[in-house]
Design an enzyme around this catalytic site. Structure first.
Site, PDB file in Angstrom:
ATOM      1  N   SER A   1       0.869  -1.189   0.000  1.00  0.00           N
ATOM      2  CA  SER A   1       0.000   0.000   0.000  1.00  0.00           C
ATOM      3  C   SER A   1       0.893   1.221   0.000  1.00  0.00           C
ATOM      4  O   SER A   1       2.018   1.183   0.527  1.00  0.00           O
ATOM      5  CB  SER A   1      -0.873   0.033   1.250  1.00  0.00           C
ATOM      6  OG  SER A   1      -1.491   1.300   1.381  1.00  0.00           O
TER       7      SER A   1
ATOM      8  N   TYR B   1      -1.085  -0.846  10.295  1.00  0.00           N
ATOM      9  CA  TYR B   1      -1.298  -1.350   8.922  1.00  0.00           C
ATOM     10  C   TYR B   1      -0.197  -0.832   7.992  1.00  0.00           C
ATOM     11  O   TYR B   1       0.376  -1.595   7.204  1.00  0.00           O
ATOM     12  CB  TYR B   1      -2.679  -0.896   8.462  1.00  0.00           C
ATOM     13  CG  TYR B   1      -2.993  -1.072   6.994  1.00  0.00           C
ATOM     14  CD1 TYR B   1      -3.445  -2.292   6.492  1.00  0.00           C
ATOM     15  CD2 TYR B   1      -2.878  -0.003   6.098  1.00  0.00           C
ATOM     16  CE1 TYR B   1      -3.765  -2.438   5.145  1.00  0.00           C
ATOM     17  CE2 TYR B   1      -3.191  -0.145   4.750  1.00  0.00           C
ATOM     18  CZ  TYR B   1      -3.633  -1.364   4.284  1.00  0.00           C
ATOM     19  OH  TYR B   1      -3.940  -1.506   2.948  1.00  0.00           O
TER      20      TYR B   1
HETATM   21  P1  NAP Z   1     -11.457  -5.671   0.683  1.00  0.00           P
HETATM   22  O1  NAP Z   1     -12.373  -5.111  -0.339  1.00  0.00           O
HETATM   23  O2  NAP Z   1     -11.676  -5.348   2.131  1.00  0.00           O
HETATM   24  O3  NAP Z   1     -11.430  -7.269   0.502  1.00  0.00           O
HETATM   25  C1  NAP Z   1     -10.597  -8.018   1.342  1.00  0.00           C
HETATM   26  C2  NAP Z   1     -10.499  -9.425   0.827  1.00  0.00           C
HETATM   27  O4  NAP Z   1      -9.577 -10.143   1.644  1.00  0.00           O
HETATM   28  C3  NAP Z   1     -11.838 -10.176   0.897  1.00  0.00           C
HETATM   29  O5  NAP Z   1     -11.876 -11.061  -0.205  1.00  0.00           O
HETATM   30  C4  NAP Z   1     -11.711 -10.929   2.231  1.00  0.00           C
HETATM   31  O6  NAP Z   1     -12.487 -12.126   2.264  1.00  0.00           O
HETATM   32  C5  NAP Z   1     -10.233 -11.274   2.204  1.00  0.00           C
HETATM   33  N1  NAP Z   1      -9.673 -11.542   3.522  1.00  0.00           N
HETATM   34  C6  NAP Z   1      -9.717 -10.765   4.628  1.00  0.00           C
HETATM   35  N2  NAP Z   1      -9.076 -11.365   5.649  1.00  0.00           N
HETATM   36  C7  NAP Z   1      -8.630 -12.561   5.173  1.00  0.00           C
HETATM   37  C8  NAP Z   1      -7.926 -13.641   5.747  1.00  0.00           C
HETATM   38  N3  NAP Z   1      -7.545 -13.636   7.027  1.00  0.00           N
HETATM   39  N4  NAP Z   1      -7.652 -14.708   4.959  1.00  0.00           N
HETATM   40  C9  NAP Z   1      -8.040 -14.747   3.662  1.00  0.00           C
HETATM   41  N5  NAP Z   1      -8.710 -13.746   3.061  1.00  0.00           N
HETATM   42  C10 NAP Z   1      -9.014 -12.673   3.818  1.00  0.00           C
HETATM   43  O7  NAP Z   1      -9.931  -5.277   0.379  1.00  0.00           O
HETATM   44  P2  NAP Z   1      -9.280  -4.505  -0.884  1.00  0.00           P
HETATM   45  O8  NAP Z   1      -9.463  -3.054  -0.651  1.00  0.00           O
HETATM   46  O9  NAP Z   1      -9.661  -5.125  -2.159  1.00  0.00           O
HETATM   47  O10 NAP Z   1      -7.729  -4.776  -0.581  1.00  0.00           O
HETATM   48  C11 NAP Z   1      -6.983  -5.793  -1.219  1.00  0.00           C
HETATM   49  C12 NAP Z   1      -5.517  -5.569  -0.892  1.00  0.00           C
HETATM   50  O11 NAP Z   1      -5.105  -4.275  -1.356  1.00  0.00           O
HETATM   51  C13 NAP Z   1      -5.200  -5.586   0.602  1.00  0.00           C
HETATM   52  O12 NAP Z   1      -3.960  -6.207   0.831  1.00  0.00           O
HETATM   53  C14 NAP Z   1      -5.137  -4.109   0.962  1.00  0.00           C
HETATM   54  O13 NAP Z   1      -4.333  -3.877   2.095  1.00  0.00           O
HETATM   55  C15 NAP Z   1      -4.535  -3.544  -0.301  1.00  0.00           C
HETATM   56  N6  NAP Z   1      -4.805  -2.107  -0.490  1.00  0.00           N
HETATM   57  C16 NAP Z   1      -6.073  -1.632  -0.646  1.00  0.00           C
HETATM   58  C17 NAP Z   1      -6.269  -0.262  -0.804  1.00  0.00           C
HETATM   59  C18 NAP Z   1      -7.633   0.348  -0.993  1.00  0.00           C
HETATM   60  O14 NAP Z   1      -7.744   1.585  -0.970  1.00  0.00           O
HETATM   61  N7  NAP Z   1      -8.681  -0.428  -1.170  1.00  0.00           N
HETATM   62  C19 NAP Z   1      -5.179   0.604  -0.797  1.00  0.00           C
HETATM   63  C20 NAP Z   1      -3.912   0.093  -0.619  1.00  0.00           C
HETATM   64  C21 NAP Z   1      -3.732  -1.274  -0.471  1.00  0.00           C
HETATM   65  P3  NAP Z   1     -14.046 -12.143   2.743  1.00  0.00           P
HETATM   66  O15 NAP Z   1     -14.821 -11.612   1.552  1.00  0.00           O
HETATM   67  O16 NAP Z   1     -14.317 -13.581   3.034  1.00  0.00           O
HETATM   68  O17 NAP Z   1     -14.145 -11.245   3.923  1.00  0.00           O
END
Ligand code: NAP
Length: 244
Positions: A139, A153
């Protein structure tokens, strides 16, 4: 390909794009079975091959089971996207308890390292594998620090950056490329888990492009890094942030 946390957000967008590019895709999820099944159905209906497995990446037993299932049902693993990630309610460091810090590091750091370990065991030419590629979701918080929101985080993502650099060098001579993508603010559910579902709207003014990103804009970078188009790219931290 394995995409951890492929049921929603960036992981779901990556799974869709990967299937369209011809990968047989396994998505893992932790609790949202309906969302995971919907992505699998979508991919299969479009003529692709997909599988959903419930597996908590912070659990070593679950991670081993996830990879063994893919060995049996999808064949040789060539790509891993360490996408599963969590953040918790916004607060200052002095308010954080140890259980919370443990959960944040458990999923973001331990989970990514455990999955990478299983992938390297299968991909490394040193162990008889045919090579492959890994992309870790970091991130831009690793550079910005996320003060007053979630410094734990941000620190976990800093660990992912360093892990990416180190593992990339460790396995570069074994047919495996390892890179990270560092998204900025992207429209997904993750902000709701921080207690601010509309966070992107609040902070987008600080993004040089003056907008949040879409999951698809991140997944395109992930798929490129996994592809042969990126054959000389390893140990890279690719910012997908609208210039932030
Ligand atoms: P999200 O919409 O909150 O989705 C999270 C996903 O991870 C869901 O599929 C969830 O499964 C799964 N998950 C959560 N805990 C888990 C665990 N313990 N074991 C296996 N799966 C798990 O997240 P996102 O925003 O797409 O983020 C994806 C990645 O990008 C993350 O690493 C996040 O830190 C990074 N990121 C995101 C942003 C942003 O602005 N969105 C920015 C920077 C980095 P369930 O559906 O079963 O809950």
């Amino acid at each position: 390909m394995i995409v951890t946390g492929g049921s929603r957000g960036i992981g779901a967008a990556t799974a869709r794009l990967a299937a369209a590019a011809g990968y047989a895709v396994c998505i893992s999820y932790v609790r949202n079975e309906p969302a995971a099944s919907a992505i699998v159905r979508e991919i299969v209906d479009a003529g692709g091959e997909a599988l959903a497995v419930a597996a908590d990446v912070a659990s070593e037993v679950d991670v081993i089971r996830l990879f063994e299932r893919v060995d049996r049902e999808l064949g040789t693993l060539t790509a891993l996207v360490n996408n599963a990630g969590v953040l918790e309610t916004q607060m200052r460091v002095e308010q954080m308890d140890s259980a919370r810090i443990g959960r944040v590091f458990g999923v973001n750091v331990f989970g990514s390292i455990l999955c990478a370990r299983e992938a390297v065991k299968r991909m490394s030419t040193r162990r008889g594998g045919a090579g492959g590629a890994i992309v870790n979701l970091s991130s831009i918080a690793s550079r910005l620090g996320a003060p007053n929101e979630y410094v734990d985080y941000a620190a976990a993502k800093g660990a992912i950056d360093t892990f990416t650099i180190g593992l990339a060098k460790e396995v570069a001579g074994e047919g495996i490329r390892v890179n990270a993508v560092r998204p900025g603010v992207i429209y997904t559910d993750i902000h709701a888990s921080g207690g601010e579902p509309n966070r992107v709207e609040r902070v987008k003014g600080s993004v040089p492009m003056q907008r949040g990103g879409n999951p698809e804009e991140v997944s395109k970078a992930i798929i490129w890094l996994l592809s042969d188009e990126a054959s000389y790219t390893t140990g890279a931290l690719l910012d997908v942030t609208g210039g932030r």
